[in-house]
Design an enzyme around this catalytic site. Structure first.
Site, mmCIF file in Angstrom:
data_model
loop_
_atom_site.group_PDB
_atom_site.id
_atom_site.type_symbol
_atom_site.label_atom_id
_atom_site.label_comp_id
_atom_site.label_asym_id
_atom_site.label_seq_id
_atom_site.Cartn_x
_atom_site.Cartn_y
_atom_site.Cartn_z
ATOM 1 N N ARG A 106 2.075 -7.966 0.895
ATOM 2 C CA ARG A 106 1.383 -7.586 2.021
ATOM 3 C C ARG A 106 1.878 -7.595 3.414
ATOM 4 O O ARG A 106 1.931 -6.611 4.056
ATOM 5 C CB ARG A 106 -0.018 -8.186 2.076
ATOM 6 C CG ARG A 106 -0.979 -7.789 3.150
ATOM 7 C CD ARG A 106 -2.290 -8.195 3.077
ATOM 8 N NE ARG A 106 -3.118 -8.339 4.166
ATOM 9 C CZ ARG A 106 -4.005 -7.684 4.559
ATOM 10 N NH1 ARG A 106 -4.369 -6.412 3.486
ATOM 11 N NH2 ARG A 106 -4.632 -7.313 5.662
ATOM 12 N N HIS A 161 -3.912 3.257 5.321
ATOM 13 C CA HIS A 161 -3.781 2.058 4.753
ATOM 14 C C HIS A 161 -4.221 2.536 3.150
ATOM 15 O O HIS A 161 -4.820 3.721 2.852
ATOM 16 C CB HIS A 161 -4.817 0.924 4.942
ATOM 17 C CG HIS A 161 -4.224 0.431 6.249
ATOM 18 N ND1 HIS A 161 -3.736 -1.051 6.106
ATOM 19 C CD2 HIS A 161 -4.071 0.577 7.745
ATOM 20 C CE1 HIS A 161 -3.173 -1.344 7.511
ATOM 21 N NE2 HIS A 161 -3.657 -0.362 8.261
ATOM 22 N N SER A 162 -4.266 1.523 2.224
ATOM 23 C CA SER A 162 -5.145 1.611 1.126
ATOM 24 C C SER A 162 -5.682 0.307 0.560
ATOM 25 O O SER A 162 -5.101 -0.828 1.030
ATOM 26 C CB SER A 162 -4.170 2.370 -0.110
ATOM 27 O OG SER A 162 -3.312 1.283 -0.862
ATOM 28 N N TYR A 163 -6.734 0.175 -0.225
ATOM 29 C CA TYR A 163 -7.496 1.412 -0.708
ATOM 30 C C TYR A 163 -8.968 1.160 -0.325
ATOM 31 O O TYR A 163 -9.469 0.094 0.052
ATOM 32 C CB TYR A 163 -7.603 1.234 -2.360
ATOM 33 C CG TYR A 163 -7.716 -0.118 -2.893
ATOM 34 C CD1 TYR A 163 -9.073 -0.252 -3.762
ATOM 35 C CD2 TYR A 163 -7.104 -1.262 -3.201
ATOM 36 C CE1 TYR A 163 -9.471 -1.464 -4.189
ATOM 37 C CE2 TYR A 163 -7.411 -2.251 -3.493
ATOM 38 C CZ TYR A 163 -8.492 -2.678 -4.137
ATOM 39 O OH TYR A 163 -9.131 -3.498 -4.683
ATOM 40 N N GLU A 196 -8.663 4.422 4.815
ATOM 41 C CA GLU A 196 -8.246 3.756 3.622
ATOM 42 C C GLU A 196 -8.231 4.766 2.432
ATOM 43 O O GLU A 196 -9.179 5.260 1.999
ATOM 44 C CB GLU A 196 -9.427 2.773 3.298
ATOM 45 C CG GLU A 196 -9.323 1.535 4.161
ATOM 46 C CD GLU A 196 -8.447 0.360 4.005
ATOM 47 O OE1 GLU A 196 -7.657 0.397 3.325
ATOM 48 O OE2 GLU A 196 -8.310 -0.462 5.039
ATOM 49 N N GLU A 200 0.814 -1.243 0.056
ATOM 50 C CA GLU A 200 0.032 0.020 -0.028
ATOM 51 C C GLU A 200 0.892 1.390 -0.122
ATOM 52 O O GLU A 200 1.069 1.872 0.925
ATOM 53 C CB GLU A 200 -1.116 -0.003 1.186
ATOM 54 C CG GLU A 200 -1.831 -1.200 1.096
ATOM 55 C CD GLU A 200 -2.686 -1.608 2.243
ATOM 56 O OE1 GLU A 200 -2.720 -0.946 3.357
ATOM 57 O OE2 GLU A 200 -3.162 -2.820 2.528
ATOM 58 N N ASN A 224 -1.254 -6.431 10.587
ATOM 59 C CA ASN A 224 -2.555 -5.878 11.067
ATOM 60 C C ASN A 224 -3.418 -7.251 11.304
ATOM 61 O O ASN A 224 -4.764 -6.932 11.569
ATOM 62 C CB ASN A 224 -3.233 -5.098 10.122
ATOM 63 C CG ASN A 224 -4.095 -4.036 10.588
ATOM 64 O OD1 ASN A 224 -3.832 -3.587 11.645
ATOM 65 N ND2 ASN A 224 -4.865 -3.482 10.068
HETATM 66 O O1 0X9 Z 1 -7.610 -5.669 6.536
HETATM 67 C C1 0X9 Z 1 -6.937 -4.707 6.961
HETATM 68 O O2 0X9 Z 1 -6.037 -5.132 7.748
HETATM 69 C C2 0X9 Z 1 -7.372 -3.183 6.398
HETATM 70 N N1 0X9 Z 1 -7.542 -3.257 5.031
HETATM 71 S S1 0X9 Z 1 -6.552 -3.353 4.065
HETATM 72 O O3 0X9 Z 1 -7.139 -3.573 2.678
HETATM 73 N N2 0X9 Z 1 -5.539 -2.037 3.965
HETATM 74 O O4 0X9 Z 1 -5.755 -4.405 4.342
HETATM 75 C C3 0X9 Z 1 -8.300 -3.191 7.189
HETATM 76 C C4 0X9 Z 1 -8.430 -3.116 8.863
HETATM 77 C C5 0X9 Z 1 -9.540 -2.574 9.243
HETATM 78 N N3 0X9 Z 1 -10.233 -3.302 10.218
HETATM 79 C C6 0X9 Z 1 -11.009 -4.454 9.719
HETATM 80 N N4 0X9 Z 1 -11.302 -4.585 8.565
HETATM 81 N N5 0X9 Z 1 -11.887 -5.000 10.566
HETATM 82 ZN ZN ZN Z 2 -3.576 -2.283 4.586
#
Ligand code: 0X9
Ligand code: ZN
Length: 416
Positions: free
Chosen positions: A225, A295-297, A370, A171, A241
């Site tokens: 990632r 983050h994106s996107y 995002e 990202e 994450n």
């Molecule tokens: O999945 C993630 O870690 C985040 N999105 S990404 O497309 N940048 O990977 C979002 C994290 C936010 N929290 C949740 N989706 N629960």
């Molecule tokens: Zn991300």
């Protein structure tokens, strides 16, 4: 691919991103089964109220995927025809600048490190700003995880705002945005926010939380990632994450497969990167008003919870502050952003930093942002979009932070 060398040219040639729209939950489950079976990589996940998703498909799987989707009865459109063409386009668009740091290009780790050192030097020659650089930890491949504090140099302590970028390697717009913020705050900005923002807050930026993954996405696999840890398991890398210690990897949602892009790691905070952020935040948590992770996107400003559709009791305060941000952002170029709770607008996930910051560190205003776009380029955002993305995001951050400051003042007045 591997060995840290530049990957073969055209390695994503004829790879596609499909925009899949299942007509029902049942269809969705069939599509998700297909994804597991063929080991497809999801770029954008489905969410409540919008079952569509973007999925990366390698050329040799395309025919099978398309016939299976037809059998399932899910609508499909080819969203990106050739990923490699976008990667090439992204690489070519570096704007040349004669002097100084080019904010509107994607940079390597070493250039970012040099930039941060230069910011400190520049700030130290000014009389009302201070910038301090610390290393909050070292990655698996022993790169510094750097944090820069930007504040007034009057010795006073103010409520803090903590901002990180680059948790996810691919990202690239995220670290680029955070670096731009640092520059605006230290050197002044077109909207005249910087002076007010420094009067109200101490600012902590970790522009590149995952330096190993980021470098790997430059040298070897543009779509990487995770980080690059080797825990002696089948595959390399943990999704930082998913590794935070709040609702970490509950039994009914286990990602124990080291080859998964969202592998949560062997235990909570097993990773240097998440651990470094945790230690920094816990050591300063009483002063931290807001935590923003970029983050994106998807163009969204999301607040907890990320693991459940329940809302925190103070969600309305989080919602209205986020809306101040997204409205300011939209006022510049009209880029639509959604402000709302994470699970209702995205998908649920456990062990995310946004949840840990609120649930454990007790930081009231915790958000996942995002950035651009909504899928036309996805992670491969062309360099000519960096500038508008950064300007609108800075406007959003400025208005958001000033709104928080006004609330804090209101509270102080009430307390008297
Ligand atoms: O999945 C993630 O870690 C985040 N999105 S990404 O497309 N940048 O990977 C979002 C994290 C936010 N929290 C949740 N989706 N629960
Ligand atoms: Zn991300």
């Amino acid at each position: 691919m591997g060995n840290g060398q530049i990957h073969a040219i055209n390695s994503f040639s004829r790879h596609k991103v499909l925009h899949i729209l299942p007509g029902s939950i049942e269809h969705l489950n069939n599509v998700l089964e297909l994804k597991e079976l063929l080991n497809l990589n999801i770029w954008r996940h489905p969410r409540m109220g919008n079952l569509s998703m973007d999925v990366h498909v390698e050329p040799h799987k395309l025919e099978l995927v398309l016939t299976s989707l037809q059998q399932i009865g899910a609508d499909v459109r080819v969203w990106i025809h050739d990923i490699q063409q976008l990667i090439d386009k992204e690489q070519k668009q570096t704007k040349k600048k004669d002097t100084g740091f080019n904010y509107f290009a994607y940079h390597r780790f070493s250039a970012i490190k040099k930039y941060l050192a230069d910011v400190v030097t520049a700030a130290n020659s000014m009389n009302n700003v201070s910038a301090q650089l610390t290393t909050i930890g070292y990655s698996f491949e022993f790169r510094e995880i750097q944090m820069i504090k930007v504040s007034r140099n009057d010795g006073l302590s103010r409520p803090a705002i903590v901002i990180d970028g680059g948790i996810h390697a691919r990202e690239w717009i995220s670290p680029a945005t955070v670096l731009y913020f640092i520059g605006q705050l230290v050197s002044g900005d077109e909207f005249d926010y910087s002076s007010k923002l420094l009067d109200k807050f101490d600012w902590y930026f970790i522009p590149l939380l995952n330096p190993d993954g980021y470098e790997y996405s430059h040298t070897t696999d543009r779509l990487w990632r995770k980080n690059r840890v080797n825990h002696g398991e089948k595959c390399i890398g943990v999704d930082i994450n998913r590794n935070f210690g709040y609702m970490w990897n509950p039994v009914n949602n286990r990602s124990t497969n080291s080859c998964s892009d969202v592998y949560a790691g062997p235990f909570a905070f097993s990773e240097e990167e998440s651990f470094a952020l945790k230690m920094f935040i816990l050591n300063n948590k009483d002063n931290i008003t807001a935590y923003l992770t970029y983050h994106s996107y998807g163009q969204m400003w999301l607040y907890p919870w990320g693991y459940t559709s329940a809302l925190p009791t103070d969600w309305q305060e989080l919602d209205s502050a986020a809306t101040v941000g997204t409205e300011a952002l939209e006022s510049l170029y009209g880029t639509p952003y959604l402000a709302g709770p994470t699970v209702q607008n995205f998908y649920s996930a456990t062990g995310v930093s946004e949840d840990w910051a609120k649930g454990v560190a007790n930081i009231k205003y915790s958000y996942t942002i995002e950035l651009r776009d909504t899928g036309s380029f996805g992670f491969l955002l062309p360099q000519d979009e960096i500038e508008p993305n950064c300007r609108e995001s800075w406007k959003a951050l400025g208005e958001f932070a000033l709104a928080l400051a006004a609330r804090e003042r209101y509270k102080e007045i009430k307390d008297i």
